[in-house]
Enzyme design. Structure first.
Site, short mmCIF file in Angstrom:
data_model
loop_
_atom_site.label_atom_id
_atom_site.label_comp_id
_atom_site.label_asym_id
_atom_site.label_seq_id
_atom_site.Cartn_x
_atom_site.Cartn_y
_atom_site.Cartn_z
N TYR A 1 -10.35 14.06 -6.44
CA TYR A 1 -9.34 13.81 -7.47
C TYR A 1 -8.61 15.09 -7.84
O TYR A 1 -7.37 15.12 -7.91
CB TYR A 1 -10.01 13.19 -8.70
CG TYR A 1 -9.03 12.77 -9.77
CD1 TYR A 1 -8.29 11.60 -9.63
CD2 TYR A 1 -8.84 13.53 -10.92
CE1 TYR A 1 -7.39 11.20 -10.61
CE2 TYR A 1 -7.94 13.14 -11.89
CZ TYR A 1 -7.22 11.97 -11.74
OH TYR A 1 -6.32 11.59 -12.70
N LYS B 1 -4.62 15.83 -7.17
CA LYS B 1 -3.68 16.01 -8.27
C LYS B 1 -3.03 17.39 -8.24
O LYS B 1 -1.86 17.55 -8.59
CB LYS B 1 -4.38 15.76 -9.61
CG LYS B 1 -4.74 14.30 -9.85
CD LYS B 1 -3.50 13.40 -9.83
CE LYS B 1 -3.82 11.96 -10.19
NZ LYS B 1 -2.61 11.10 -10.21
N ASN C 1 2.89 6.52 -9.97
CA ASN C 1 1.75 6.43 -10.87
C ASN C 1 0.47 6.00 -10.15
O ASN C 1 -0.63 6.26 -10.64
CB ASN C 1 2.07 5.42 -11.97
CG ASN C 1 0.85 5.01 -12.76
OD1 ASN C 1 0.30 5.78 -13.54
ND2 ASN C 1 0.39 3.78 -12.55
N THR D 1 -8.11 4.02 -19.80
CA THR D 1 -7.96 3.06 -18.71
C THR D 1 -9.34 2.67 -18.20
O THR D 1 -10.34 3.31 -18.53
CB THR D 1 -7.14 3.66 -17.56
OG1 THR D 1 -7.86 4.78 -17.03
CG2 THR D 1 -5.77 4.11 -18.04
N ASP E 1 0.86 -1.18 0.00
CA ASP E 1 0.00 0.00 0.00
C ASP E 1 0.90 1.23 0.00
O ASP E 1 1.68 1.43 0.94
CB ASP E 1 -0.88 -0.02 1.25
CG ASP E 1 -1.84 1.15 1.35
OD1 ASP E 1 -1.65 2.15 0.63
OD2 ASP E 1 -2.78 1.08 2.16
N VAL E 2 0.82 2.06 -1.03
CA VAL E 2 1.73 3.20 -1.15
C VAL E 2 1.54 4.23 -0.05
O VAL E 2 2.40 5.10 0.14
CB VAL E 2 1.61 3.89 -2.53
CG1 VAL E 2 2.06 2.97 -3.64
CG2 VAL E 2 0.21 4.44 -2.75
#
Length: 304
Positions: free
Chosen positions: A154, A158, A90, A189, A63-64
């Site tokens: 989001y 970002k 990413n 994606t 888990d980042v």
């Protein structure tokens, strides 16, 4: 590619490498002779990507956002493949819907993965990047400079990731480490395809000018990013024409406000719009794993 004594010594780390852009980046980097560490939440899917690579690779399920697990992952990658000369942050998730009714845990998770996870990735791998005088690429989005309604988590994450990377670039430049920001637009994606399942989000995209609503193949986007990695760019645009949009940043908020005031009331009258939850296949996996600690240290011997 980044400064490295010989091609065989190059190592790249890609987070969110189980599918989509992360998997495409891993394939392109490996095709250039780079050994690749693939990080993500799904060991089996990561391993399926790894076995297709022509160079040595290593899979770590992690888990980042977990500082301790990511530090351990960085140590494992260094022991197995060597110090990285490229790290690509990413990993990312998204959700849509009105902010007022958004689920606090889901909203927070988007920010944690996209922003905090990127910072944890950088902190964990910076010792290796210092050793190789390497390159860190933060995958951001046009959402960083063109915030859209119904995508508040989001867009906030970002924009924060962009600011973080710019700050980090200034901080580590004297160490010989370069930092870049990749600005992505609509990429084919499962996350973007999931966006189009929701009428309000789909129609908002449909009101963009024709070039701005085009969806680009994931392999093409990956090729633009890898070219940026090879040139150690401070800014990488996918598609390249997005660099022209930077000049319009001061005007985007007014344009978005105008579009939203005109179209959102009608769209919300015509379409019921529940919260989307985390979007895409990766989002479904992320939701399923939220309450389960991620494994780490899973080793698949690479093929040289």
């Amino acid at each position: 590619m980044p400064r490295s004594p010989e091609p065989g010594g190059r190592v790249a780390v890609v987070t969110g490498a189980a599918r989509g852009l992360g998997a495409a980046l891993a394939r392109l980097l490996a095709a250039r002779g780079v050994r690749v560490a693939l990080l993500g939440r799904e060991h089996a899917t990561l391993a399926a990507v790894a076995v297709t690579l022509p160079t040595e690779s290593h899979v770590v399920e992690v888990d980042v956002t977990d500082d301790t697990a990511m530090e351990a992952a960085a140590g494992e990658v260094a022991r197995t493949l060597g110090a990285p000369s490229v790290v690509i942050a990413n990993a990312g998730v998204a959700e849509g819907g009105p902010f007022e009714s958004s689920d606090p845990a889901t909203w927070r998770r988007v920010v944690e993965v996209n922003l905090v996870g990127s910072a944890v990735t950088a902190r964990s791998f910076l010792p290796g990047l210092r050793a190789t005088r390497g390159y860190f690429l933060q995958v951001a989005s046009t959402a960083a400079f063109g915030a859209a309604p119904m995508m508040s988590a989001y867009c906030a994450s970002k924009a924060g990731a962009e600011a973080f990377a710019r700050s980090l670039r200034a901080e580590v430049a004297h160490l010989g480490v370069d930092v870049g920001v990749a600005y992505l637009h609509w990429t084919d994606t499962d996350m973007v395809r999931d966006v189009d399942r929701h009428a309000v989000l789909r129609e908002l995209r449909g009101h963009m000018p024709a070039p701005a609503r085009r969806v680009y193949p994931v392999d093409r986007v990956a090729s633009w990013l890898v070219r940026g990695v090879e040139r150690r760019r401070a800014s990488v645009y996918a598609p390249p024409w997005l660099r022209l949009a930077q000049a319009g940043r001061p005007f985007f908020p007014a344009a978005v406000d105008l579009l939203s005031r005109r179209e959102l009331p009608r769209l919300l009258r015509e379409h019921s719009f529940e919260q989307t939850g985390l979007l895409g296949t990766g989002g479904l996996i992320e939701e399923a794993l939220l309450d389960r600690p991620a494994g780490r240290g899973v080793f698949r011997p690479g093929r040289g």
